[in-house]
Design a protein around this motif. Structure first.
Motif, PDB file in Angstrom:
ATOM      1  N   GLN A 187       0.756  -1.094  -0.047  1.00 33.85           N
ATOM      2  CA  GLN A 187       0.078  -0.033   0.075  1.00 33.85           C
ATOM      3  C   GLN A 187       0.869   1.337  -0.017  1.00 33.85           C
ATOM      4  OE1 GLN A 187      -4.174  -1.424   2.064  1.00 33.85           O
ATOM      5  NE2 GLN A 187      -2.592  -0.502   3.314  1.00 33.85           N
ATOM      6  N   ALA A 188       1.916   1.079   0.605  1.00 30.02           N
ATOM      7  CA  ALA A 188       2.811   2.275   0.611  1.00 30.02           C
ATOM      8  C   ALA A 188       3.392   2.828  -0.699  1.00 30.02           C
ATOM      9  CB  ALA A 188       4.014   2.248   1.527  1.00 30.02           C
ATOM     10  N   ALA A 189       3.494   1.481  -1.735  1.00 27.58           N
ATOM     11  CA  ALA A 189       4.063   1.521  -3.052  1.00 27.58           C
ATOM     12  C   ALA A 189       3.077   1.953  -3.807  1.00 27.58           C
ATOM     13  CB  ALA A 189       4.719   0.401  -3.495  1.00 27.58           C
ATOM     14  N   ASN A 190       1.803   1.757  -3.499  1.00 29.92           N
ATOM     15  CA  ASN A 190       0.657   1.810  -4.391  1.00 29.92           C
ATOM     16  C   ASN A 190      -0.483   2.425  -3.531  1.00 29.92           C
ATOM     17  OD1 ASN A 190       1.520  -0.127  -6.910  1.00 29.92           O
ATOM     18  ND2 ASN A 190       2.018  -1.185  -4.978  1.00 29.92           N
ATOM     19  N   PRO A 191      -0.350   3.577  -3.406  1.00 27.17           N
ATOM     20  CA  PRO A 191      -1.265   4.470  -2.265  1.00 27.17           C
ATOM     21  C   PRO A 191      -2.761   4.362  -2.823  1.00 27.17           C
ATOM     22  CG  PRO A 191       0.035   5.928  -3.570  1.00 27.17           C
ATOM     23  CD  PRO A 191       0.637   4.689  -3.725  1.00 27.17           C
ATOM     24  N   ASN A 192      -2.935   4.316  -4.247  1.00 26.02           N
ATOM     25  CA  ASN A 192      -4.141   4.098  -4.808  1.00 26.02           C
ATOM     26  C   ASN A 192      -4.967   2.831  -4.705  1.00 26.02           C
ATOM     27  OD1 ASN A 192      -2.463   3.243  -6.907  1.00 26.02           O
ATOM     28  ND2 ASN A 192      -4.240   3.201  -8.367  1.00 26.02           N
ATOM     29  N   ILE A 193      -4.248   1.639  -4.338  1.00 25.01           N
ATOM     30  CA  ILE A 193      -4.786   0.257  -3.866  1.00 25.01           C
ATOM     31  C   ILE A 193      -4.971   0.087  -2.357  1.00 25.01           C
ATOM     32  CG2 ILE A 193      -4.697  -1.862  -4.558  1.00 25.01           C
ATOM     33  CD1 ILE A 193      -3.276  -1.215  -7.038  1.00 25.01           C
ATOM     34  N   LYS A 194      -6.136  -0.103  -2.073  1.00 24.13           N
ATOM     35  CA  LYS A 194      -6.159  -0.664  -0.498  1.00 24.13           C
ATOM     36  C   LYS A 194      -6.450  -2.186  -0.627  1.00 24.13           C
ATOM     37  CE  LYS A 194      -5.693   3.592   0.761  1.00 24.13           C
ATOM     38  NZ  LYS A 194      -4.455   4.018   1.198  1.00 24.13           N
ATOM     39  N   VAL A 195      -5.966  -2.885   0.311  1.00 22.45           N
ATOM     40  CA  VAL A 195      -6.032  -4.316   0.292  1.00 22.45           C
ATOM     41  C   VAL A 195      -6.599  -4.625   1.729  1.00 22.45           C
ATOM     42  CG1 VAL A 195      -5.025  -6.494   0.259  1.00 22.45           C
ATOM     43  CG2 VAL A 195      -4.071  -4.508  -0.958  1.00 22.45           C
ATOM     44  N   GLU A 196      -7.704  -5.439   1.630  1.00 23.16           N
ATOM     45  CA  GLU A 196      -8.297  -6.033   2.848  1.00 23.16           C
ATOM     46  C   GLU A 196      -8.175  -7.757   2.784  1.00 23.16           C
ATOM     47  OE1 GLU A 196     -12.825  -6.363   5.195  1.00 23.16           O
ATOM     48  OE2 GLU A 196     -12.654  -5.719   3.214  1.00 23.16           O
ATOM     49  N   VAL A 197      -7.566  -8.344   3.722  1.00 23.42           N
ATOM     50  CA  VAL A 197      -7.343  -9.421   3.712  1.00 23.42           C
ATOM     51  C   VAL A 197      -8.434  -9.980   4.766  1.00 23.42           C
ATOM     52  CG1 VAL A 197      -5.933 -11.541   4.474  1.00 23.42           C
ATOM     53  CG2 VAL A 197      -4.947  -9.343   3.448  1.00 23.42           C
ATOM     54  N   VAL A 198      -9.152 -11.110   4.176  1.00 19.58           N
ATOM     55  CA  VAL A 198     -10.176 -11.671   4.842  1.00 19.58           C
ATOM     56  C   VAL A 198     -10.062 -13.231   5.207  1.00 19.58           C
ATOM     57  CG1 VAL A 198     -12.994 -12.136   5.048  1.00 19.58           C
ATOM     58  CG2 VAL A 198     -11.905  -9.995   4.020  1.00 19.58           C
ATOM     59  N   ASN A 199     -10.128 -13.681   6.457  1.00 19.04           N
ATOM     60  CA  ASN A 199     -10.200 -15.212   6.599  1.00 19.04           C
ATOM     61  C   ASN A 199     -11.328 -15.618   6.563  1.00 19.04           C
ATOM     62  OD1 ASN A 199      -9.929 -17.821   7.431  1.00 19.04           O
ATOM     63  ND2 ASN A 199      -8.422 -17.182   9.142  1.00 19.04           N
ATOM     64  N   ALA A 200     -11.744 -16.344   5.397  1.00 21.97           N
ATOM     65  CA  ALA A 200     -13.070 -16.859   4.957  1.00 21.97           C
ATOM     66  C   ALA A 200     -13.419 -18.282   5.631  1.00 21.97           C
ATOM     67  CB  ALA A 200     -13.048 -17.012   3.364  1.00 21.97           C
ATOM     68  N   GLY A 201     -12.521 -18.698   6.685  1.00 20.09           N
ATOM     69  CA  GLY A 201     -12.821 -20.103   7.264  1.00 20.09           C
ATOM     70  C   GLY A 201     -11.782 -20.733   6.873  1.00 20.09           C
ATOM     71  N   SER A 202     -12.230 -22.280   6.801  1.00 22.50           N
ATOM     72  CA  SER A 202     -11.426 -23.342   6.648  1.00 22.50           C
ATOM     73  C   SER A 202     -11.308 -23.470   4.818  1.00 22.50           C
ATOM     74  CB  SER A 202     -12.016 -24.768   6.853  1.00 22.50           C
ATOM     75  OG  SER A 202     -13.466 -25.021   6.248  1.00 22.50           O
ATOM     76  N   SER A 203     -10.622 -24.213   4.285  1.00 23.07           N
ATOM     77  CA  SER A 203     -10.541 -24.195   2.978  1.00 23.07           C
ATOM     78  C   SER A 203     -11.998 -24.691   2.438  1.00 23.07           C
ATOM     79  CB  SER A 203      -9.433 -25.128   2.243  1.00 23.07           C
ATOM     80  OG  SER A 203      -9.812 -26.530   2.798  1.00 23.07           O
ATOM     81  N   GLN A 204     -12.546 -25.603   2.875  1.00 25.40           N
ATOM     82  CA  GLN A 204     -14.000 -26.088   2.571  1.00 25.40           C
ATOM     83  C   GLN A 204     -14.874 -24.974   2.412  1.00 25.40           C
ATOM     84  OE1 GLN A 204     -11.861 -27.800   4.635  1.00 25.40           O
ATOM     85  NE2 GLN A 204     -11.927 -30.084   4.466  1.00 25.40           N
ATOM     86  N   ASP A 205     -14.865 -24.118   3.570  1.00 25.56           N
ATOM     87  CA  ASP A 205     -15.916 -23.161   3.849  1.00 25.56           C
ATOM     88  C   ASP A 205     -15.433 -22.016   2.718  1.00 25.56           C
ATOM     89  OD1 ASP A 205     -16.700 -24.296   5.947  1.00 25.56           O
ATOM     90  OD2 ASP A 205     -15.861 -23.282   7.371  1.00 25.56           O
ATOM     91  N   GLU A 206     -14.429 -21.896   2.365  1.00 24.67           N
ATOM     92  CA  GLU A 206     -13.845 -20.688   1.530  1.00 24.67           C
ATOM     93  C   GLU A 206     -14.424 -21.305  -0.142  1.00 24.67           C
ATOM     94  OE1 GLU A 206      -9.688 -18.694   1.057  1.00 24.67           O
ATOM     95  OE2 GLU A 206     -10.190 -20.230  -0.774  1.00 24.67           O
TER      96      GLU A 206
END
Length: 436
Positions: free
Chosen positions: A58-77
């Motif tokens: 994000q520091a190198a790409n200030p126009n891109i915001k990243v949200e990391v979401v844990n969607a649960g187990s692989s099967q759930d995801e």
């Protein structure tokens, strides 16, 4: 949680990688991003190290915001992703996949072809088997993010007690070692198994068996080829002669106890066990070591994989170019080092061949330079392995079929595999594939 979901932390090995420079090919990923339009990326991941790369990106790409979401187990995801795709809304920009799940989403066109975004230029930095895992019908649909080369984890103190000074280099030696370990007492076994399909497939893989052949929508399943037959017959012999503990299930409290007290002498698993073992068996610190898998032929060096993950971009994702920029950054570019420092075990040659990685002594493993062993294990994984596009379902049904054999001893692995094949053929055809 399945074994392949545990491919996350190897910090004891990788902490010295603080000085690791950004890998080649990361230039485009570390650029400003261009343009003033704000883009928000949603990343589904159960790998906690991915978040470590966000601040730098994000520091190198200030126009891109990243949200990391844990969607649960692989099967759930996977289920959530399928639902989002069907609904036409809520589709994330990047999704984490176990390697065997990539074909499930790629074959029906649910993943973007990363070759169109420039992925091919990164190929040379990955161990060939990992790159093959993300390639379906000649196209790249994901980038490898972590890896699980199969290795032999052994309690040197227990083997020495049994009169074994060196880890078994071949499966014949492993068989003889198993008998010596059993002779130590009723509680002693060289290994445990209660129907772990990933372990059995790693034996088959290493022996040259290739039971799954996938060509577009066509899938052929055959457990009677020479390599598969050899591996299955060997493990059947181990089970028939009572050399394997079939009462203790992996990841259970009993498993921890036997690893701690040394009555379970070895485990053949993915390299990710390097991080998990110290937590599971702290009392065995200093006793365990890591070696390559025993070989089917003296002097050979062929391996297999057990676990590992990758990230792909859904075909319905809104911001594919920005998503690929972040994907490249944390799997290959400037964000890779932060993940490695946090403990990710990656299949990048630039990391595996790094002197700091290979020369670090690991206290838990008796000051062994574990990184060098795992690097070699990653590079010798046999080529040509494929998973059917419905393996996510297939792995779950295998446990149901194998359980009666492991609890009663009636039947055989070959019979179970044939039943599994028939169920897979029926299911695959019902899902619209041509399976034989």
């Amino acid at each position: 949680m399945r074994l392949s979901q545990k491919v996350r932390l190897l910090s004891a090995v990788l902490v010295p990688m603080l000085a690791l420079t950004a890998c080649s090919g990361g230039g485009s990923a570390s650029g400003t991003g261009g343009g003033a339009e704000q883009v928000k990326l949603t990343v589904w991941s159960w790998d906690g190290t991915v978040e470590r790369a966000v601040p730098g990106f994000q520091a190198a790409n200030p126009n891109i915001k990243v949200e990391v979401v844990n969607a649960g187990s692989s099967q759930d995801e996977y289920k959530a992703l399928d639902n989002a795709i069907q609904a036409g809304s809520g589709v994330p920009d990047l999704v984490m996949f176990e390697y065997f799940a990539v074909p499930y989403f790629a074959v029906p066109g649910k993943l973007a072809d990363l070759g169109e975004l420039g992925a091919e230029k990164l190929k040379q930095d990955y161990v060939p088997a990992a790159w093959s895992d993300v390639t379906v019908n000649g196209k790249v649909y994901a980038l490898p993010s972590d890896y699980g080369p199969s290795a032999l984890f052994y309690n040197a103190a227990t083997l020495k007690k049994a009169g074994i000074d060196e880890p078994p280099a071949t499966w014949d030696e492993y068989y003889e070692a198993a008998k010596k370990v059993r002779a130590l007492g009723d509680d002693y076994y060289i290994a445990q198994d209660t129907g772990d399909i990933f372990f059995l497939l790693s034996l088959i893989w290493q022996a040259g068996g290739r039971p799954f052949k996938v060509d577009g929508n066509k899938v052929h399943i055959d457990f009677t080829d020479a390599g598969t037959t050899k591996a299955v017959a060997f493990w059947q012999k181990m089970l028939d002669e009572g050399l394997i503990n079939t009462k203790i299930t992996g990841w259970s409290d009993d498993w921890n106890r036997t690893l701690n007290d040394g009555t379970l002498a070895t485990q053949t698993m993915g390299g990710w066990l390097t991080s998990t073992l110290p937590e599971r068996a702290p009392q065995a610190g200093g006793d365990f070591r890591v070696a390559l898998m025993p070989q089917w032929q003296q002097g050979a060096k062929v391996g297999a994989a057990n676990g590992g993950s990758s990230f792909g971009i859904p075909a319905a994702a809104e911001h594919k170019e920005a998503a690929f920029k972040f994907l490249e950054y944390f799997t290959h570019g400037g964000g890779l080092s932060s993940r490695v420092e946090a403990g990710a075990f990656v299949p990048n040659m630039s990391v595996l061949e790094n002197e700091a990685f290979q020369s670090k002594a690991n206290k838990y493993f008796g000051d062994q330079k574990v990184g060098a062993v795992l690097a070699e294990a990653s590079e010798i994984v046999g080529s040509g392995w494929q998973y059917p596009p419905f393996f996510e379902w297939a792995r779950s049904i295998y446990g149901d079929l194998a359980s009666p054999f492991y609890t009663t001893g009636k039947g055989s692995l070959a019979e179970i595999l044939e039943q599994w094949r028939q169920r897979c053929i029926q299911y695959g055809n019902e899902q619209g594939f041509e399976v034989s």
